[in-house]
Design an enzyme around this catalytic site. Structure first.
Site, PDB file in Angstrom:
ATOM      1  CE  LYS A   1      -9.996   5.215 -18.797  1.00  0.00           C
ATOM      2  NZ  LYS A   1     -10.824   6.030 -17.943  1.00  0.00           N
TER       3      LYS A   1
ATOM      4  CD1 TRP B   1       2.687   5.287 -16.398  1.00  0.00           C
ATOM      5  CD2 TRP B   1       2.248   7.120 -15.203  1.00  0.00           C
ATOM      6  NE1 TRP B   1       2.178   6.227 -17.250  1.00  0.00           N
ATOM      7  CE2 TRP B   1       1.895   7.358 -16.536  1.00  0.00           C
ATOM      8  CE3 TRP B   1       2.057   8.122 -14.265  1.00  0.00           C
ATOM      9  CZ2 TRP B   1       1.372   8.576 -16.967  1.00  0.00           C
ATOM     10  CZ3 TRP B   1       1.527   9.335 -14.689  1.00  0.00           C
ATOM     11  CH2 TRP B   1       1.197   9.563 -16.025  1.00  0.00           C
ATOM     12  CB  ALA B   2       4.780   0.851 -10.504  1.00  0.00           C
ATOM     13  CD  GLN B   3       9.139   7.116 -10.229  1.00  0.00           C
ATOM     14  OE1 GLN B   3       9.709   7.302  -9.164  1.00  0.00           O
ATOM     15  NE2 GLN B   3       8.838   8.092 -11.046  1.00  0.00           N
TER      16      GLN B   3
ATOM     17  CG  HIS C   1       0.975   7.181  -5.036  1.00  0.00           C
ATOM     18  ND1 HIS C   1       1.568   7.272  -6.280  1.00  0.00           N
ATOM     19  CD2 HIS C   1       1.480   6.041  -4.468  1.00  0.00           C
ATOM     20  CE1 HIS C   1       2.395   6.241  -6.451  1.00  0.00           C
ATOM     21  NE2 HIS C   1       2.333   5.482  -5.386  1.00  0.00           N
TER      22      HIS C   1
ATOM     23  CB  ALA D   1      -4.883  -6.772 -11.161  1.00  0.00           C
TER      24      ALA D   1
ATOM     25  CG  HIS E   1       4.208   9.205  -3.191  1.00  0.00           C
ATOM     26  ND1 HIS E   1       5.367   9.908  -2.959  1.00  0.00           N
ATOM     27  CD2 HIS E   1       4.578   7.918  -3.392  1.00  0.00           C
ATOM     28  CE1 HIS E   1       6.396   9.065  -3.036  1.00  0.00           C
ATOM     29  NE2 HIS E   1       5.945   7.853  -3.293  1.00  0.00           N
TER      30      HIS E   1
ATOM     31  NE  ARG F   1      -0.184   1.040  -2.249  1.00  0.00           N
ATOM     32  CZ  ARG F   1       0.994   1.390  -2.759  1.00  0.00           C
ATOM     33  NH1 ARG F   1       2.012   0.542  -2.727  1.00  0.00           N
ATOM     34  NH2 ARG F   1       1.155   2.570  -3.314  1.00  0.00           N
TER      35      ARG F   1
ATOM     36  CB  SER G   1       0.270  -1.247  -5.204  1.00  0.00           C
ATOM     37  OG  SER G   1       1.450  -0.667  -5.676  1.00  0.00           O
ATOM     38  CG  LEU G   2       3.928  -2.975  -8.884  1.00  0.00           C
ATOM     39  CD1 LEU G   2       5.408  -2.808  -9.223  1.00  0.00           C
ATOM     40  CD2 LEU G   2       3.096  -2.906 -10.162  1.00  0.00           C
TER      41      LEU G   2
ATOM     42  NE  ARG H   1       4.131   5.800  -0.233  1.00  0.00           N
ATOM     43  CZ  ARG H   1       4.109   4.936  -1.244  1.00  0.00           C
ATOM     44  NH1 ARG H   1       2.985   4.738  -1.912  1.00  0.00           N
ATOM     45  NH2 ARG H   1       5.185   4.272  -1.593  1.00  0.00           N
TER      46      ARG H   1
ATOM     47  CD  GLU I   1       9.763   1.596  -2.135  1.00  0.00           C
ATOM     48  OE1 GLU I   1       8.573   1.486  -1.820  1.00  0.00           O
ATOM     49  OE2 GLU I   1      10.163   1.561  -3.307  1.00  0.00           O
TER      50      GLU I   1
HETATM   51  C1  SIN Z   1       7.257   4.887  -5.081  1.00  0.00           C
HETATM   52  O1  SIN Z   1       8.118   4.470  -5.864  1.00  0.00           O
HETATM   53  O2  SIN Z   1       7.466   5.738  -4.229  1.00  0.00           O
HETATM   54  C2  SIN Z   1       5.887   4.346  -5.173  1.00  0.00           C
HETATM   55  C3  SIN Z   1       5.885   2.957  -4.741  1.00  0.00           C
HETATM   56  C4  SIN Z   1       4.532   2.602  -4.226  1.00  0.00           C
HETATM   57  O3  SIN Z   1       3.583   3.347  -4.403  1.00  0.00           O
HETATM   58  O4  SIN Z   1       4.432   1.553  -3.596  1.00  0.00           O
END
Ligand code: SIN
Length: 533
Positions: free
Chosen positions: A35, A45-47, A336, A16, A227, A371, A376-377, A276, A113
């Site tokens: 910071k 870190w987003a996978q 998460h 963002a 999560h 969500r 989120s991205l 989720r 997903e």
């Molecule tokens: C994940 O890879 O499970 C996280 C993806 C997300 O939080 O949208």
């Protein structure tokens, strides 16, 4: 104390913040305060990936409907519409800047997903955030008028007559002032307030705490997303837990209890691909029923080479002695993502003039009460850009007549390490996956002993982070106590059903000057909208 003047100040260097910086670059000088180091935030870190309706069988309308359904009745329909319509445009721009997503020959390899009605998730292996952060970071670094201030914290927003002039910054004990036309908060979430979480150590809710202290409206603080699958490595658990991406279930991973039985079909018709919040609660229940600290993820039916499709997860599990090809992976839920935060409109405007917010620190109801995975991205990309454009267009240059800040740090006798773990444990036990008034009252009593910390002027980075954790924790307790019903990720065992009188957002804006916390429900939300393309 030096006063540094610029045009635009961005706090935070994830998707963002960097998107906002690129949008602002044509309009003036930008300083990005972060910071840690630039790439230390949650984006990196987003996978799983980034959701965008770009597959041949997909449309923004389908994406809209999935997002609204996952949000469990509390999404802001017009914000979701912006997300799904502008998302593909922003993702294409990201690709033009150099981001590379996995392909199958000539087409993108979209993954699946939970709660998505079709394959919609673009990904770069299982390190999508790293690819995006690298692309945006490299682009920003090439702009001569954007400057990073790393290892620098913001200790206060300077607000006069409900207008933001800049902020006080802290670097290793040195205090300076930054002033500008506008400040954009993009500090990400606050997972570190929970003992078990998937977030980097910097995710302590600083932006939300700063905005609240300055008097900005804050909303939806009861909605934390847990999560379902983080790697369980024994009882001594690190400050951040390793995520086993939802894409693993999207590709066919099965959840089993410690007796090896598949359990999700008993809990939800969509089984492992339920929203989720439903999966996290099912895992929680199954752990209770079997008196276990974890369940298992079975990847045996996934028709891909696991080392190639999930290289990061494969490597991390191997370090723990788990071979994804043959072994079940022990997993447990953890905090998460945070749906609440600084209340904004669709352009990132907060309730304070010249103060904007975007990404996980902001809240405008895009994600409702839960969500949708990989939104989120996209949120950071779309609404970071919008906040940047709006700040550029709506904040004329100004010369602030008098900037005042008299530092008056208060000495506090506290053991930061001990207090931090007390806050995190309290939040996990009392404001976790299943909540009740009794637990929330205990947490409120604990947090109310921390008023001196919450209201002091912190002179060190350690105290500042502790203060942020205390403020966001206290707000979460208050919001969770007020919503005496269950919606999405906010589940109350004493009020397990939805109360239609609560079908709006909760908000607060009484700032730290008023220890009497007063939350309010907004008027009932319109929960659906015509979506004609
Ligand atoms: C994940 O890879 O499970 C996280 C993806 C997300 O939080 O949208």
């Amino acid at each position: 104390m030096t006063i540094i003047t610029t045009d635009f100040i961005i706090v935070g260097s994830g998707i963002a913040g960097l998107s906002a910086a690129l949008a602002l670059a044509p309009y003036g000088d930008v300083i990005i305060v972060t910071k840690g180091t630039v790439h230390q935030g949650s984006t990196e870190w987003a996978q799983g990936g980034i959701a965008a309706a770009m597959n041949s069988d997909d449309t923004p309308k389908h994406h809209y409907e999935d997002t609204i359904a996952a949000g469990d009745g509390l999404c802001n329909p017009s914000a979701v519409r912006i997300l799904v319509e502008e998302g593909p445009i922003r993702v294409k721009e990201l690709m033009e800047l150099g981001a590379r997503f996995d392909r199958d020959g000539d087409t993108f390899s979209f993954t699946q997903e939970a709660a998505h009605s079709r394959r919609r998730i673009l990904h770069a292996g299982d390190a999508t955030g790293r690819e995006i952060e690298k692309t945006l970071g490299n682009t920003v670094r090439r702009k001569p008028n954007i400057r990073f201030l790393e290892n620098t914290s913001v200790s206060k927003l300077l607000v006069e007559d409900n207008e933001c002039q800049g902020c006080v910054i802290l670097n290793n004990g040195t205090v300076n002032i930054l002033v500008g036309r506008a400040v954009i908060i993009a500090t990400g979430g606050c997972g570190q307030v929970f003992a078990y979480n998937t977030n980097p150590s910097v995710a302590t809710g600083d932006g939300i705490a700063l905005a609240y202290t300055a008097g900005a409206t804050i909303q939806d603080m009861e909605f934390t997303q847990f999560h379902p699958t983080t790697l369980y490595t024994g009882d001594k658990r690190p400050i951040s837990l390793f995520l086993i991406s939802e894409a693993v279930r999207g590709e066919g991973g099965i959840l089993r209890n410690i007796h090896g039985e598949r359990f999700m079909p008993r809990y939800h018709p969509s089984a492992e691909l339920a929203p989720r919040d439903a999966v996290a609660r099912a895992v929680y229940d199954e752990m209770k029923i079997t008196s276990s600290t974890h369940v298992f993820l079975d990847l045996g039916d996934i028709p891909f080479d696991l080392a190639t499709r999930f290289p990061t997860i494969f490597k991390r599990c191997r370090e723990s002695g788990i071979d994804l090809r043959h072994d079940f992976v022990p997993v447990a839920p953890a905090a998460h993502y945070f749906m609440g935060g600084i209340s904004t409109d669709e352009n990132g405007q907060t309730s304070i003039r010249r103060l904007y917010a975007a990404g996980e620190a902001a809240s405008l109801g895009i994600h409702g009460a839960n969500r949708l995975a990989s939104n989120s991205l996209l949120d950071g990309l779309v609404f970071g850009h919008r906040a940047g454009i709006t700040a550029a267009q709506e904040t004329p240059k100004i010369s602030w007549p008098h900037i005042t800040h008299q530092p008056s740090p208060e000495p506090l006798s506290t053991n930061p390490k001990l207090l931090k773990s007390h806050i995190r444990d309290t939040m996990w036990h009392s404001v976790g996956i299943v909540r009740s008034q009794n637990l929330l009252d205990q947490a409120a009593n604990f947090f109310d002993t921390l008023w001196p910390l919450m209201r002091c002027e912190a002179a060190t980075e350690t105290l500042l982070e502790l203060q942020s954790l205390a403020i966001v924790g206290r707000l979460m307790v208050q919001f969770a106590s007020t919503r005496t019903s269950s919606w999405g990720s906010h589940f109350r065992s004493d009020y397990p059903r939805k109360n239609p009188a609560h079908s709006g957002h909760l908000w607060i804006n009484n700032s730290m000057d008023h220890p009497q916390l007063k939350t309010h429900f907004s008027t009932t939300l319109q929960t659906n909208t015509d979506f004609e393309l």
